[in-house]
Design a protein around this motif. Structure first.
Motif, PDB file in Angstrom:
ATOM      1  N   HIS A 177       1.170  -1.126  -0.151  1.00  0.00           N
ATOM      2  CA  HIS A 177       0.068  -0.013  -0.002  1.00  0.00           C
ATOM      3  C   HIS A 177       1.163   0.882  -0.312  1.00  0.00           C
ATOM      4  CE1 HIS A 177      -2.574  -3.040   1.304  1.00  0.00           C
ATOM      5  NE2 HIS A 177      -3.971  -2.553   1.571  1.00  0.00           N
ATOM      6  N   LEU A 178       0.518   2.319  -0.009  1.00  0.00           N
ATOM      7  CA  LEU A 178       1.360   3.501  -0.161  1.00  0.00           C
ATOM      8  C   LEU A 178      -0.224   4.244   0.365  1.00  0.00           C
ATOM      9  CD1 LEU A 178       0.863   4.349  -4.109  1.00  0.00           C
ATOM     10  CD2 LEU A 178       2.670   2.667  -2.534  1.00  0.00           C
ATOM     11  N   GLY A 179       0.712   4.988   2.010  1.00  0.00           N
ATOM     12  CA  GLY A 179       0.716   5.887   2.913  1.00  0.00           C
ATOM     13  C   GLY A 179       0.507   7.301   2.239  1.00  0.00           C
ATOM     14  N   ILE A 180      -0.748   8.112   2.120  1.00  0.00           N
ATOM     15  CA  ILE A 180      -1.155   9.363   1.857  1.00  0.00           C
ATOM     16  C   ILE A 180      -1.270  10.003   3.012  1.00  0.00           C
ATOM     17  CG2 ILE A 180      -1.916  10.968  -0.474  1.00  0.00           C
ATOM     18  CD1 ILE A 180       0.357   8.915  -1.401  1.00  0.00           C
ATOM     19  N   GLY A 181      -0.437  11.083   2.998  1.00  0.00           N
ATOM     20  CA  GLY A 181      -0.853  12.684   4.070  1.00  0.00           C
ATOM     21  C   GLY A 181      -1.392  13.342   3.386  1.00  0.00           C
ATOM     22  N   GLY A 182      -0.969  14.633   4.685  1.00  0.00           N
ATOM     23  CA  GLY A 182      -0.855  16.252   4.249  1.00  0.00           C
ATOM     24  C   GLY A 182      -0.472  16.479   2.651  1.00  0.00           C
ATOM     25  N   PRO A 183       1.042  16.092   2.456  1.00  0.00           N
ATOM     26  CA  PRO A 183       1.449  16.437   1.466  1.00  0.00           C
ATOM     27  C   PRO A 183       1.156  16.535   0.082  1.00  0.00           C
ATOM     28  CG  PRO A 183       2.915  14.866   2.652  1.00  0.00           C
ATOM     29  CD  PRO A 183       1.802  14.971   3.595  1.00  0.00           C
ATOM     30  N   VAL A 184      -0.078  15.568  -0.199  1.00  0.00           N
ATOM     31  CA  VAL A 184      -1.208  15.844  -1.453  1.00  0.00           C
ATOM     32  C   VAL A 184      -1.524  17.211  -1.277  1.00  0.00           C
ATOM     33  CG1 VAL A 184      -3.243  14.565  -0.411  1.00  0.00           C
ATOM     34  CG2 VAL A 184      -2.664  14.027  -2.914  1.00  0.00           C
ATOM     35  N   THR A 185      -2.638  17.746  -0.195  1.00  0.00           N
ATOM     36  CA  THR A 185      -2.869  18.846  -0.373  1.00  0.00           C
ATOM     37  C   THR A 185      -2.198  19.822  -0.708  1.00  0.00           C
ATOM     38  OG1 THR A 185      -2.695  19.012   2.223  1.00  0.00           O
ATOM     39  CG2 THR A 185      -4.457  18.419   1.469  1.00  0.00           C
ATOM     40  N   TYR A 186      -0.974  19.594  -1.348  1.00  0.00           N
ATOM     41  CA  TYR A 186      -0.850  21.056  -1.516  1.00  0.00           C
ATOM     42  C   TYR A 186      -0.406  21.447  -3.413  1.00  0.00           C
ATOM     43  CZ  TYR A 186       1.379  22.241   3.338  1.00  0.00           C
ATOM     44  OH  TYR A 186       1.776  22.365   4.640  1.00  0.00           O
ATOM     45  N   GLU A 187      -0.426  21.754  -4.033  1.00  0.00           N
ATOM     46  CA  GLU A 187      -0.873  22.184  -5.495  1.00  0.00           C
ATOM     47  C   GLU A 187       0.467  21.629  -6.110  1.00  0.00           C
ATOM     48  OE1 GLU A 187      -3.339  25.388  -6.715  1.00  0.00           O
ATOM     49  OE2 GLU A 187      -5.211  25.588  -5.268  1.00  0.00           O
ATOM     50  N   ARG A 188       1.732  21.695  -5.475  1.00  0.00           N
ATOM     51  CA  ARG A 188       2.540  21.992  -5.910  1.00  0.00           C
ATOM     52  C   ARG A 188       3.172  20.677  -6.118  1.00  0.00           C
ATOM     53  NH1 ARG A 188       4.239  23.778  -1.367  1.00  0.00           N
ATOM     54  NH2 ARG A 188       5.393  21.986   0.261  1.00  0.00           N
ATOM     55  N   ALA A 189       2.639  19.412  -5.620  1.00  0.00           N
ATOM     56  CA  ALA A 189       2.996  18.486  -5.604  1.00  0.00           C
ATOM     57  C   ALA A 189       1.689  17.541  -6.455  1.00  0.00           C
ATOM     58  CB  ALA A 189       2.083  17.610  -4.012  1.00  0.00           C
ATOM     59  N   GLN A 190       2.336  17.714  -7.940  1.00  0.00           N
ATOM     60  CA  GLN A 190       1.319  17.206  -9.078  1.00  0.00           C
ATOM     61  C   GLN A 190       1.981  16.251  -9.838  1.00  0.00           C
ATOM     62  OE1 GLN A 190      -0.975  19.213 -11.292  1.00  0.00           O
ATOM     63  NE2 GLN A 190      -0.586  20.887  -9.557  1.00  0.00           N
ATOM     64  N   ARG A 191       3.491  15.534  -8.958  1.00  0.00           N
ATOM     65  CA  ARG A 191       3.063  13.971  -9.621  1.00  0.00           C
ATOM     66  C   ARG A 191       2.413  13.298  -8.497  1.00  0.00           C
ATOM     67  NH1 ARG A 191       9.463  11.497  -8.785  1.00  0.00           N
ATOM     68  NH2 ARG A 191       8.768  12.277  -6.901  1.00  0.00           N
ATOM     69  N   LEU A 192       2.554  13.789  -7.264  1.00  0.00           N
ATOM     70  CA  LEU A 192       1.798  12.778  -6.307  1.00  0.00           C
ATOM     71  C   LEU A 192       0.712  12.991  -6.406  1.00  0.00           C
ATOM     72  CD1 LEU A 192       2.150  11.366  -3.678  1.00  0.00           C
ATOM     73  CD2 LEU A 192       2.463  12.964  -2.246  1.00  0.00           C
ATOM     74  N   ARG A 193      -0.147  14.032  -6.777  1.00  0.00           N
ATOM     75  CA  ARG A 193      -1.713  14.047  -7.057  1.00  0.00           C
ATOM     76  C   ARG A 193      -1.703  13.301  -8.647  1.00  0.00           C
ATOM     77  NH1 ARG A 193      -4.512  19.610  -5.844  1.00  0.00           N
ATOM     78  NH2 ARG A 193      -4.029  20.274  -4.298  1.00  0.00           N
ATOM     79  N   ARG A 194      -1.116  12.924  -9.607  1.00  0.00           N
ATOM     80  CA  ARG A 194      -1.793  12.058 -10.254  1.00  0.00           C
ATOM     81  C   ARG A 194      -1.793  10.787 -10.274  1.00  0.00           C
ATOM     82  NH1 ARG A 194       2.712  15.553 -12.873  1.00  0.00           N
ATOM     83  NH2 ARG A 194       3.515  14.070 -13.145  1.00  0.00           N
TER      84      ARG A 194
END
Length: 261
Positions: A177-194
């Motif tokens: 699994h991948l643990g996803i937290g606060g960093p995904v809420t930053y608009e600059r985190a485009q790769r993580l968001r994709r």
């Protein structure tokens, strides 16, 4: 003002409630989490000294579950006998996972060979005790993935994932699994968001990593498990899916992985 309670109870799959940042208001932090809908929390250890404290903390609070391990960032605090002590501790105190363990090559003052030895031995212990692992992989994701593949018999989560699409796919292929937290809420985190927008939902876990890694709405503040609700909302928006569906899937993933009642 409190967030509205999420209809489906949430799991914070990674929160350091034993951190000194919570020493003054731990009960209020847990209550805020519950009021926000986060009613299940997994607390990973970082060193041998923290194991008894985490055991007591989890015994006092319903829905709070321990994981025990030796974190690579605290390598200078670990003694050689601590890995053997972990084996005994796992026998006597059944946790939901072995963690937080892994590799951290971001810092140059931590012996990499010693990290590798400690990581590999703890992976062996997880296999021997049929427990999942909670893995830290900062600056070392390729080697962590190769090590997990070499072991071949484990399940778990790479927390605070920050790698590439290809690296994510390699972990899913291993059943991780991948643990996803606060960093995904930053608009600059485009790769993580994709990655989060497109990844198979069955490999997604929500986490806070509190008191660290606050989301965009709490930049510079102490993070809390209640803020997992904001991570949920961001992920639901990225996936164009109802929040309740993401909540149900990620909570089911965590309960299945950690064998939570």
């Amino acid at each position: 003002m409190h967030e509205k309670r999420t209809r489906v109870p949430l799991v914070d799959s990674h929160v350091h409630l034993d951190d000194q940042a919570f020493a003054g208001d731990l009960e209020a932090v847990i209550e805020r989490a519950r009021q926000s809908g986060v009613d299940t929390l997994v607390v990973p250890a970082v060193d041998a000294r923290s194991w008894p404290e985490i055991r007591q903390l989890c015994a006092r609070h319903a829905g709070v579950h321990p994981a025990y391990g030796l974190h690579p960032l605290f390598l200078l605090q670990h003694a050689p006998e601590h890995v053997d002590a972990l084996s005994s501790w796992l026998n006597e105190n059944r946790p939901v996972a072995v963690g937080e363990i892994g590799l951290d090559f971001h810092r140059d003052d931590l012996d990499r060979e010693l990290q590798r030895h400690c990581f590999w031995r703890q992976l062996q212990l997880a296999g021997e005790h049929d427990l999942p692992v909670i893995v830290h992989a900062r600056g070392a994701l390729e080697e962590v993935t190769l090590t997990l593949r070499r072991n071949g018999r484990l399940r778990g989560v790479v927390h605070s994932f920050s790698g590439s699409e290809q690296q994510a796919r390699q972990l899913w292929d291993l059943g991780f699994h991948l643990g996803i937290g606060g960093p995904v809420t930053y608009e600059r985190a485009q790769r993580l968001r994709r990655i989060v927008a497109q990844m198979p939902i069955e490999f997604l876990l929500l986490e806070s990593d509190a008191p660290d890694q606050p989301g965009a709405a709490h930049r510079g503040e102490r993070n809390e498990p209640a803020h997992v609700v904001e991570v949920l909302r961001c992920i639901a928006a990225l996936r164009n899916a109802p929040e309740a569906d993401i909540a149900a899937a990620t909570s089911a993933n965590a309960r299945r992985l950690f064998r939570l009642n």
